[in-house]
Each structure stands twice: as structure tokens, then as C-alpha cells.
Design a protein around this motif. Structure first.
Motif, PDB file in Angstrom:
ATOM      1  N   GLY A  88       0.802  -1.209   0.000  1.00 50.84           N
ATOM      2  CA  GLY A  88       0.000   0.000   0.000  1.00 50.84           C
ATOM      3  C   GLY A  88       0.841   1.269   0.000  1.00 50.84           C
ATOM      4  N   GLN A  89       2.158   1.130  -0.112  1.00 49.88           N
ATOM      5  CA  GLN A  89       3.080   2.259  -0.081  1.00 49.88           C
ATOM      6  C   GLN A  89       3.646   2.545  -1.472  1.00 49.88           C
ATOM      7  OE1 GLN A  89       3.634   3.880   2.948  1.00 49.88           O
ATOM      8  NE2 GLN A  89       2.015   2.477   3.597  1.00 49.88           N
ATOM      9  N   ALA A  90       4.234   3.725  -1.601  1.00 50.92           N
ATOM     10  CA  ALA A  90       4.945   4.055  -2.837  1.00 50.92           C
ATOM     11  C   ALA A  90       6.242   3.258  -2.863  1.00 50.92           C
ATOM     12  CB  ALA A  90       5.241   5.542  -2.901  1.00 50.92           C
ATOM     13  N   PRO A  91       6.559   2.584  -3.964  1.00 47.14           N
ATOM     14  CA  PRO A  91       7.820   1.846  -4.047  1.00 47.14           C
ATOM     15  C   PRO A  91       9.009   2.803  -3.952  1.00 47.14           C
ATOM     16  CG  PRO A  91       6.368   1.274  -5.871  1.00 47.14           C
ATOM     17  CD  PRO A  91       5.762   2.446  -5.177  1.00 47.14           C
ATOM     18  N   ALA A  92      10.022   2.408  -3.215  1.00 46.15           N
ATOM     19  CA  ALA A  92      11.220   3.240  -3.049  1.00 46.15           C
ATOM     20  C   ALA A  92      11.854   3.520  -4.410  1.00 46.15           C
ATOM     21  CB  ALA A  92      12.218   2.538  -2.136  1.00 46.15           C
ATOM     22  N   GLY A  93      12.175   4.776  -4.659  1.00 41.55           N
ATOM     23  CA  GLY A  93      12.889   5.153  -5.865  1.00 41.55           C
ATOM     24  C   GLY A  93      12.037   5.360  -7.106  1.00 41.55           C
ATOM     25  N   CYS A  94      10.731   5.110  -7.040  1.00 39.74           N
ATOM     26  CA  CYS A  94       9.902   5.272  -8.237  1.00 39.74           C
ATOM     27  C   CYS A  94       9.363   6.682  -8.359  1.00 39.74           C
ATOM     28  CB  CYS A  94       8.763   4.265  -8.247  1.00 39.74           C
ATOM     29  SG  CYS A  94       9.348   2.578  -8.429  1.00 39.74           S
ATOM     30  N   GLY A  95       8.867   7.242  -7.284  1.00 44.53           N
ATOM     31  CA  GLY A  95       8.397   8.621  -7.289  1.00 44.53           C
ATOM     32  C   GLY A  95       7.555   8.957  -8.492  1.00 44.53           C
ATOM     33  N   ASN A  96       7.878  10.062  -9.154  1.00 41.15           N
ATOM     34  CA  ASN A  96       7.162  10.516 -10.341  1.00 41.15           C
ATOM     35  C   ASN A  96       8.013  10.216 -11.580  1.00 41.15           C
ATOM     36  OD1 ASN A  96       5.069  11.713 -11.775  1.00 41.15           O
ATOM     37  ND2 ASN A  96       6.000  13.727 -11.690  1.00 41.15           N
ATOM     38  N   SER A  97       8.650   9.041 -11.566  1.00 42.88           N
ATOM     39  CA  SER A  97       9.532   8.684 -12.677  1.00 42.88           C
ATOM     40  C   SER A  97       8.762   8.662 -13.988  1.00 42.88           C
ATOM     41  CB  SER A  97      10.184   7.323 -12.407  1.00 42.88           C
ATOM     42  OG  SER A  97       9.197   6.318 -12.312  1.00 42.88           O
ATOM     43  N   PRO A  98       9.433   8.914 -15.095  1.00 48.62           N
ATOM     44  CA  PRO A  98       8.743   9.055 -16.388  1.00 48.62           C
ATOM     45  C   PRO A  98       8.263   7.732 -16.967  1.00 48.62           C
ATOM     46  CG  PRO A  98      11.089   9.291 -16.677  1.00 48.62           C
ATOM     47  CD  PRO A  98      10.847   9.158 -15.199  1.00 48.62           C
ATOM     48  N   GLY A  99       7.291   7.134 -16.312  1.00 46.34           N
ATOM     49  CA  GLY A  99       6.651   5.959 -16.880  1.00 46.34           C
ATOM     50  C   GLY A  99       7.237   4.620 -16.528  1.00 46.34           C
ATOM     51  N   TRP A 100       8.271   4.548 -15.690  1.00 48.25           N
ATOM     52  CA  TRP A 100       8.824   3.242 -15.339  1.00 48.25           C
ATOM     53  C   TRP A 100       9.144   3.183 -13.849  1.00 48.25           C
ATOM     54  CZ3 TRP A 100      13.507   2.874 -13.016  1.00 48.25           C
ATOM     55  CH2 TRP A 100      14.342   3.992 -13.120  1.00 48.25           C
ATOM     56  N   CYS A 101       9.208   1.934 -13.330  1.00 50.67           N
ATOM     57  CA  CYS A 101       9.491   1.705 -11.920  1.00 50.67           C
ATOM     58  C   CYS A 101      10.099   0.320 -11.784  1.00 50.67           C
ATOM     59  CB  CYS A 101       8.191   1.796 -11.120  1.00 50.67           C
ATOM     60  SG  CYS A 101       8.364   1.509  -9.355  1.00 50.67           S
ATOM     61  N   GLY A 102      11.156   0.213 -11.003  1.00 52.78           N
ATOM     62  CA  GLY A 102      11.777  -1.078 -10.726  1.00 52.78           C
ATOM     63  C   GLY A 102      11.684  -1.399  -9.247  1.00 52.78           C
ATOM     64  N   VAL A 103      11.324  -2.652  -8.936  1.00 52.08           N
ATOM     65  CA  VAL A 103      11.205  -3.085  -7.550  1.00 52.08           C
ATOM     66  C   VAL A 103      11.893  -4.434  -7.374  1.00 52.08           C
ATOM     67  CG1 VAL A 103       9.036  -1.852  -7.158  1.00 52.08           C
ATOM     68  CG2 VAL A 103       8.969  -4.202  -7.963  1.00 52.08           C
ATOM     69  N   PRO A 104      12.382  -4.722  -6.155  1.00 49.00           N
ATOM     70  CA  PRO A 104      12.988  -6.030  -5.915  1.00 49.00           C
ATOM     71  C   PRO A 104      11.932  -7.141  -5.944  1.00 49.00           C
ATOM     72  CG  PRO A 104      13.032  -4.688  -3.913  1.00 49.00           C
ATOM     73  CD  PRO A 104      12.451  -3.848  -5.004  1.00 49.00           C
ATOM     74  N   ARG A 118       0.567  -0.622  -9.057  1.00 56.90           N
ATOM     75  CA  ARG A 118      -0.469   0.205  -9.673  1.00 56.90           C
ATOM     76  C   ARG A 118       0.165   1.555  -9.955  1.00 56.90           C
ATOM     77  NH1 ARG A 118      -5.285   0.355  -6.197  1.00 56.90           N
ATOM     78  NH2 ARG A 118      -5.944  -1.304  -7.579  1.00 56.90           N
ATOM     79  N   VAL A 119      -0.238   2.163 -11.055  1.00 63.46           N
ATOM     80  CA  VAL A 119       0.194   3.526 -11.358  1.00 63.46           C
ATOM     81  C   VAL A 119      -1.024   4.320 -11.818  1.00 63.46           C
ATOM     82  CG1 VAL A 119       0.879   2.992 -13.754  1.00 63.46           C
ATOM     83  CG2 VAL A 119       1.877   4.973 -12.577  1.00 63.46           C
ATOM     84  N   VAL A 120      -1.142   5.524 -11.299  1.00 68.90           N
ATOM     85  CA  VAL A 120      -2.163   6.449 -11.769  1.00 68.90           C
ATOM     86  C   VAL A 120      -1.438   7.464 -12.644  1.00 68.90           C
ATOM     87  CG1 VAL A 120      -3.896   8.162 -11.147  1.00 68.90           C
ATOM     88  CG2 VAL A 120      -3.569   6.136  -9.695  1.00 68.90           C
ATOM     89  N   VAL A 121      -1.813   7.490 -13.914  1.00 64.92           N
ATOM     90  CA  VAL A 121      -1.204   8.384 -14.897  1.00 64.92           C
ATOM     91  C   VAL A 121      -2.146   9.570 -15.081  1.00 64.92           C
ATOM     92  CG1 VAL A 121      -0.360   8.605 -17.259  1.00 64.92           C
ATOM     93  CG2 VAL A 121      -0.171   6.412 -16.064  1.00 64.92           C
ATOM     94  N   THR A 122      -1.606  10.771 -14.974  1.00 64.07           N
ATOM     95  CA  THR A 122      -2.406  11.976 -15.162  1.00 64.07           C
ATOM     96  C   THR A 122      -1.807  12.806 -16.284  1.00 64.07           C
ATOM     97  OG1 THR A 122      -2.945  12.032 -12.803  1.00 64.07           O
ATOM     98  CG2 THR A 122      -3.313  14.065 -14.048  1.00 64.07           C
ATOM     99  N   ASP A 123      -2.648  13.151 -17.265  1.00 61.07           N
ATOM    100  CA  ASP A 123      -2.240  14.065 -18.332  1.00 61.07           C
ATOM    101  C   ASP A 123      -2.293  15.469 -17.736  1.00 61.07           C
ATOM    102  OD1 ASP A 123      -2.260  15.926 -20.489  1.00 61.07           O
ATOM    103  OD2 ASP A 123      -3.013  14.371 -21.833  1.00 61.07           O
ATOM    104  N   THR A 126      -4.666  18.136 -19.500  1.00 59.05           N
ATOM    105  CA  THR A 126      -6.124  18.009 -19.489  1.00 59.05           C
ATOM    106  C   THR A 126      -6.694  17.546 -18.155  1.00 59.05           C
ATOM    107  OG1 THR A 126      -6.094  15.703 -20.184  1.00 59.05           O
ATOM    108  CG2 THR A 126      -6.085  17.394 -21.936  1.00 59.05           C
ATOM    109  N   GLY A 127      -5.853  16.964 -17.311  1.00 60.22           N
ATOM    110  CA  GLY A 127      -6.327  16.407 -16.050  1.00 60.22           C
ATOM    111  C   GLY A 127      -6.881  14.999 -16.182  1.00 60.22           C
ATOM    112  N   ALA A 128      -6.920  14.452 -17.397  1.00 58.89           N
ATOM    113  CA  ALA A 128      -7.412  13.090 -17.597  1.00 58.89           C
ATOM    114  C   ALA A 128      -6.517  12.113 -16.850  1.00 58.89           C
ATOM    115  CB  ALA A 128      -7.442  12.753 -19.082  1.00 58.89           C
ATOM    116  N   GLN A 129      -7.133  11.070 -16.259  1.00 62.69           N
ATOM    117  CA  GLN A 129      -6.377  10.080 -15.501  1.00 62.69           C
ATOM    118  C   GLN A 129      -6.709   8.673 -15.970  1.00 62.69           C
ATOM    119  OE1 GLN A 129      -7.293  10.750 -11.317  1.00 62.69           O
ATOM    120  NE2 GLN A 129      -5.404  11.907 -11.105  1.00 62.69           N
TER     121      GLN A 129
END
Length: 143
Positions: A88-104, A118-123, A126-129
Motif C-alpha cells: 500500500g506504499q509508494a515503491p522506493a525510488g519510483c516517485g514521479n519517474s517518467p513511466g517506469w518503476c523497478g522493484v525487488p 499500480r500507477v495512476v497516470v495523469t495528463d 487536461t487532467g485526464a487520468q
């Protein structure tokens, strides 16, 4: 006769220009997908929604890493909010990275053999998600 061919060619070119594909529209996130792969020495091909890999001695580290990547977005400016669905937490080191995330990730004999993000992408224009999920599995093929 040459003038006739030129007119036909000009007409054909005009028709082609009218049937060109429409450019992607800002705020259209319908093509977005979350792909993943588990890092091994094999040629790991990202897959949308879920991925898996098998560990055997000499083929990968254990634990290894699962990489998640957002694809299918039109050109634009986006924000990314990542959540590890197991904690339920943000993965360490992913933050607002440009579309990618690596986890152990570790195999099921050394951990749970699973990474769910899970990732929530917001334009930002436009505010579209769009909310995207993917699960990576890492199996023990030796023990």
C-alpha cells in the motif's frame, strides 16, 4: 498522355492526404498499458498486465528486479503515482519517474515470488487520468 498521368497522380496524392490517420489527442489515455518483466539473463520481453520469469542457477540473481513501464501514451506531459499493492506504499525510488518503476522481487522460495504495482497516470494538460495495474511473478525452477 503524360499530363493525364500527372493529374491522376496528383489526385491520388490528394486522396491519400485526406485518409491519413488522425493524430493522437491530448487527454486520450485509452491506449495506455502497464507492462512488466523480471530481470534475468534471458531476453526478457515486457508484457502488458502481467509477466513471469523462472529462476535457475546461473540464469538470474535471486532476488532480482521486476521492471514496470507505462506504454501507449500519446506525446504529452504526465505525472505518475506508483503504489505497491502488497504494502500500500509508494515503491522506493519510483516517485514521479517518467513511466517506469523497478522493484525487488525474489522467487517464491525466498520471498513471495510476486510484485504487484499500480500507477495512476495523469495528463497534466487536461487532467485526464488512467489507473493501470500489473503483476510480476518470479518462479523457482530449481528447488
Amino acid at each position: 498522355m503524360e499530363v493525364g498521368k500527372m493529374l491522376i497522380a496528383a489526385g491520388f496524392a490528394a486522396a491519400l492526404s485526406l485518409t491519413a490517420l488522425a493524430p493522437a489527442r491530448a487527454g486520450d489515455l485509452s491506449g495506455a498499458q502497464l507492462e512488466c518483466y523480471v530481470e534475468t539473463i534471458a531476453y526478457d520481453v515486457p508484457q502488458a498486465g502481467w509477466c513471469q520469469s523462472v529462476w535457475t542457477p546461473g540464469t538470474a540473481s535471486n532476488p532480482s528486479a521486476a521492471y514496470f513501464n507505462v506504454t501507449g501514451l500519446p506525446a504529452g506531459n504526465y505525472s505518475y503515482v506508483w503504489t505497491d499493492l502488497e504494502t500500500g506504499q509508494a515503491p522506493a525510488g519510483c516517485g514521479n519517474s517518467p513511466g517506469w518503476c523497478g522493484v525487488p522481487i525474489a522467487t517464491e522460495t525466498r520471498g513471495d515470488g510476486e510484485a504487484r504495482l499500480r500507477v495512476v497516470v495523469t495528463d497534466l494538460a487536461t487532467g485526464a487520468q488512467r489507473t493501470l495495474n500489473a503483476t510480476a511473478y518470479f518462479w523457482d525452477g530449481y528447488n
